[in-house]
Design an enzyme around this catalytic site. Structure first.
Site, PDB file in Angstrom:
ATOM      1  N   PRO A   1       0.789  -1.221   0.000  1.00 35.08           N
ATOM      2  CA  PRO A   1       0.000   0.000   0.000  1.00 35.08           C
ATOM      3  C   PRO A   1       0.829   1.282   0.000  1.00 35.08           C
ATOM      4  O   PRO A   1       1.883   1.351   0.623  1.00 35.08           O
ATOM      5  CB  PRO A   1      -0.823  -0.101   1.285  1.00 35.08           C
ATOM      6  CG  PRO A   1      -0.156  -1.133   2.116  1.00 35.08           C
ATOM      7  CD  PRO A   1       0.510  -2.071   1.167  1.00 35.08           C
TER       8      PRO A   1
ATOM      9  N   ARG B   1       5.308  10.730  -2.550  1.00 35.68           N
ATOM     10  CA  ARG B   1       5.114  10.405  -1.142  1.00 35.68           C
ATOM     11  C   ARG B   1       6.415  10.571  -0.348  1.00 35.68           C
ATOM     12  O   ARG B   1       7.382   9.840  -0.601  1.00 35.68           O
ATOM     13  CB  ARG B   1       4.683   8.934  -1.085  1.00 35.68           C
ATOM     14  CG  ARG B   1       4.485   8.410   0.293  1.00 35.68           C
ATOM     15  CD  ARG B   1       4.299   6.907   0.293  1.00 35.68           C
ATOM     16  NE  ARG B   1       4.104   6.458   1.637  1.00 35.68           N
ATOM     17  CZ  ARG B   1       4.360   5.241   2.060  1.00 35.68           C
ATOM     18  NH1 ARG B   1       4.788   4.317   1.216  1.00 35.68           N
ATOM     19  NH2 ARG B   1       4.175   4.926   3.318  1.00 35.68           N
TER      20      ARG B   1
ATOM     21  N   ASN C   1       7.794  -5.824  -1.093  1.00 36.79           N
ATOM     22  CA  ASN C   1       7.793  -4.708  -0.149  1.00 36.79           C
ATOM     23  C   ASN C   1       6.350  -4.597   0.350  1.00 36.79           C
ATOM     24  O   ASN C   1       5.512  -4.001  -0.316  1.00 36.79           O
ATOM     25  CB  ASN C   1       8.236  -3.405  -0.823  1.00 36.79           C
ATOM     26  CG  ASN C   1       8.311  -2.260   0.183  1.00 36.79           C
ATOM     27  OD1 ASN C   1       7.820  -2.383   1.313  1.00 36.79           O
ATOM     28  ND2 ASN C   1       8.911  -1.159  -0.218  1.00 36.79           N
TER      29      ASN C   1
ATOM     30  N   ALA D   1       3.241  -0.877   4.765  1.00 35.59           N
ATOM     31  CA  ALA D   1       2.724  -0.847   6.145  1.00 35.59           C
ATOM     32  C   ALA D   1       2.292  -2.230   6.627  1.00 35.59           C
ATOM     33  O   ALA D   1       2.324  -2.504   7.840  1.00 35.59           O
ATOM     34  CB  ALA D   1       1.560   0.135   6.241  1.00 35.59           C
TER      35      ALA D   1
ATOM     36  N   HIS E   1       4.242  -4.629   9.168  1.00 36.55           N
ATOM     37  CA  HIS E   1       4.199  -4.524  10.620  1.00 36.55           C
ATOM     38  C   HIS E   1       2.904  -5.068  11.224  1.00 36.55           C
ATOM     39  O   HIS E   1       2.752  -5.085  12.434  1.00 36.55           O
ATOM     40  CB  HIS E   1       4.390  -3.054  11.022  1.00 36.55           C
ATOM     41  CG  HIS E   1       5.438  -2.351  10.209  1.00 36.55           C
ATOM     42  ND1 HIS E   1       6.755  -2.734  10.225  1.00 36.55           N
ATOM     43  CD2 HIS E   1       5.357  -1.327   9.292  1.00 36.55           C
ATOM     44  CE1 HIS E   1       7.443  -1.951   9.385  1.00 36.55           C
ATOM     45  NE2 HIS E   1       6.618  -1.104   8.807  1.00 36.55           N
TER      46      HIS E   1
ATOM     47  N   ASP F   1       1.300 -15.617   6.497  1.00 36.46           N
ATOM     48  CA  ASP F   1       0.802 -16.979   6.271  1.00 36.46           C
ATOM     49  C   ASP F   1       0.832 -17.334   4.784  1.00 36.46           C
ATOM     50  O   ASP F   1       1.135 -18.475   4.432  1.00 36.46           O
ATOM     51  CB  ASP F   1      -0.622 -17.124   6.832  1.00 36.46           C
ATOM     52  CG  ASP F   1      -0.647 -17.183   8.355  1.00 36.46           C
ATOM     53  OD1 ASP F   1       0.436 -17.317   8.966  1.00 36.46           O
ATOM     54  OD2 ASP F   1      -1.747 -17.099   8.930  1.00 36.46           O
TER      55      ASP F   1
ATOM     56  N   GLU G   1      12.471  -9.854   1.205  1.00 37.12           N
ATOM     57  CA  GLU G   1      11.712  -8.698   1.709  1.00 37.12           C
ATOM     58  C   GLU G   1      12.546  -7.446   1.471  1.00 37.12           C
ATOM     59  O   GLU G   1      13.745  -7.449   1.762  1.00 37.12           O
ATOM     60  CB  GLU G   1      11.459  -8.911   3.212  1.00 37.12           C
ATOM     61  CG  GLU G   1      10.779  -7.733   3.884  1.00 37.12           C
ATOM     62  CD  GLU G   1      10.637  -7.960   5.405  1.00 37.12           C
ATOM     63  OE1 GLU G   1      10.945  -9.067   5.900  1.00 37.12           O
ATOM     64  OE2 GLU G   1      10.252  -6.995   6.084  1.00 37.12           O
TER      65      GLU G   1
ATOM     66  N   LEU H   1      12.408   0.423   1.148  1.00 39.60           N
ATOM     67  CA  LEU H   1      13.188   1.561   0.643  1.00 39.60           C
ATOM     68  C   LEU H   1      13.942   2.225   1.781  1.00 39.60           C
ATOM     69  O   LEU H   1      15.126   2.557   1.651  1.00 39.60           O
ATOM     70  CB  LEU H   1      12.238   2.574  -0.011  1.00 39.60           C
ATOM     71  CG  LEU H   1      11.535   2.059  -1.269  1.00 39.60           C
ATOM     72  CD1 LEU H   1      10.142   2.651  -1.374  1.00 39.60           C
ATOM     73  CD2 LEU H   1      12.346   2.372  -2.489  1.00 39.60           C
ATOM     74  N   SER H   2      13.235   2.439   2.896  1.00 38.92           N
ATOM     75  CA  SER H   2      13.847   3.104   4.046  1.00 38.92           C
ATOM     76  C   SER H   2      14.438   2.063   5.004  1.00 38.92           C
ATOM     77  O   SER H   2      14.094   0.878   4.922  1.00 38.92           O
ATOM     78  CB  SER H   2      12.786   3.939   4.778  1.00 38.92           C
ATOM     79  OG  SER H   2      11.787   3.096   5.317  1.00 38.92           O
TER      80      SER H   2
ATOM     81  N   ARG I   1      13.712   4.145  12.187  1.00 37.58           N
ATOM     82  CA  ARG I   1      12.489   4.949  12.201  1.00 37.58           C
ATOM     83  C   ARG I   1      11.667   4.683  13.475  1.00 37.58           C
ATOM     84  O   ARG I   1      12.190   4.172  14.449  1.00 37.58           O
ATOM     85  CB  ARG I   1      11.722   4.680  10.908  1.00 37.58           C
ATOM     86  CG  ARG I   1      12.577   5.008   9.655  1.00 37.58           C
ATOM     87  CD  ARG I   1      11.794   4.829   8.387  1.00 37.58           C
ATOM     88  NE  ARG I   1      10.641   5.721   8.357  1.00 37.58           N
ATOM     89  CZ  ARG I   1       9.601   5.567   7.525  1.00 37.58           C
ATOM     90  NH1 ARG I   1       9.604   4.552   6.659  1.00 37.58           N
ATOM     91  NH2 ARG I   1       8.589   6.395   7.551  1.00 37.58           N
TER      92      ARG I   1
ATOM     93  N   ARG J   1       7.808   0.454  13.407  1.00 37.55           N
ATOM     94  CA  ARG J   1       8.316  -0.072  12.134  1.00 37.55           C
ATOM     95  C   ARG J   1       9.465  -1.071  12.335  1.00 37.55           C
ATOM     96  O   ARG J   1       9.953  -1.661  11.386  1.00 37.55           O
ATOM     97  CB  ARG J   1       8.795   1.072  11.233  1.00 37.55           C
ATOM     98  CG  ARG J   1       7.700   2.001  10.796  1.00 37.55           C
ATOM     99  CD  ARG J   1       8.211   3.019   9.791  1.00 37.55           C
ATOM    100  NE  ARG J   1       7.370   4.193   9.797  1.00 37.55           N
ATOM    101  CZ  ARG J   1       6.246   4.335   9.075  1.00 37.55           C
ATOM    102  NH1 ARG J   1       5.855   3.399   8.258  1.00 37.55           N
ATOM    103  NH2 ARG J   1       5.535   5.444   9.158  1.00 37.55           N
TER     104      ARG J   1
HETATM  105  C1  DQA Z   1       8.333   0.752   3.709  1.00 41.02           C
HETATM  106  C2  DQA Z   1       8.466   0.966   5.231  1.00 41.02           C
HETATM  107  C3  DQA Z   1       7.120   0.816   5.917  1.00 41.02           C
HETATM  108  O1  DQA Z   1       7.258   1.028   7.327  1.00 41.02           O
HETATM  109  C4  DQA Z   1       6.131   1.831   5.392  1.00 41.02           C
HETATM  110  O2  DQA Z   1       4.853   1.646   5.973  1.00 41.02           O
HETATM  111  C5  DQA Z   1       6.049   1.827   3.903  1.00 41.02           C
HETATM  112  C6  DQA Z   1       7.263   1.631   3.100  1.00 41.02           C
HETATM  113  C7  DQA Z   1       9.645   1.054   2.970  1.00 41.02           C
HETATM  114  O3  DQA Z   1       9.739   0.669   1.804  1.00 41.02           O
HETATM  115  O4  DQA Z   1      10.540   1.688   3.521  1.00 41.02           O
HETATM  116  O5  DQA Z   1       4.985   2.074   3.333  1.00 41.02           O
HETATM  117  O6  DQA Z   1       8.021  -0.617   3.484  1.00 41.02           O
END
Ligand code: DQA
Length: 146
Positions: A11, A19, A75, A78, A81, A88, A99, A102-103, A108, A112
């Site tokens: 999402p 964003r 990826n 959200a 978490h 599953d 997995e 990006l961040s 953070r 997260r």
């Molecule tokens: C994310 C990190 C998540 O915490 C966040 O909700 C995202 C992007 C990332 O790619 O850094 O939507 O998965």
């Protein structure tokens, strides 16, 4: 046969570029997907990409990946978490799963820091921006060569 790699974006990743660019970078999702297709072509991997803002759609896409997909890069955004359902679904797969974030989720907010996927995937890449997707593709290529 060329291995088929599915890349799932969760999402709000459709808003990449607009964003929080200071956190997620300035590349659009289209540019990220083009980079994946190009790197796949260079390294002998076919890349299919999918984005959804809906948990159930992501679960269904992972279920479908049981047929004909050689590895999954995800990826979950959200849902990383929160989603037991995505965790599953990943457990249904017999192929490698990487997995990617990006961040650097560990630098953070505390909520997260926990990934519900981390212990059911081959490995995690976080903090390298869009380049992380290229790293994930190389990781998958390496995993498939063993
Ligand atoms: C994310 C990190 C998540 O915490 C966040 O909700 C995202 C992007 C990332 O790619 O850094 O939507 O998965």
């Amino acid at each position: 046969m060329t291995p088929e790699i599915l890349v799932i974006h969760g999402p709000n990743l459709n808003m990449l570029g607009k964003r929080e660019p200071e956190t997620y970078g300035s590349q659009t999702l289209e540019a990220v997907n083009q980079g994946l297709a190009d790197h796949g072509a260079r390294t002998g991997l076919t890349v299919q990409t999918f984005q959804s803002n809906h948990e159930g759609e992501i679960v269904e896409k992972i279920q479908q990946a049981r047929d004909g997909c050689d590895a999954l890069i995800i990826n979950p955004a959200a849902y990383t978490h929160t989603s037991v359902a995505i965790r599953d679904a990943i457990l249904l797969l017999e192929v490698p799963v990487v997995e990617i974030h990006l961040s650097n989720i560990y630098k953070r907010e505390g909520f997260r820091h926990n990934s519900l996927l981390a212990d059911v995937v081959a490995g995690q890449i976080a903090g390298f921006g869009a380049f992380g997707y290229i790293m994930a593709l190389d990781a998958v290529k390496n995993l498939l060569s063993h």
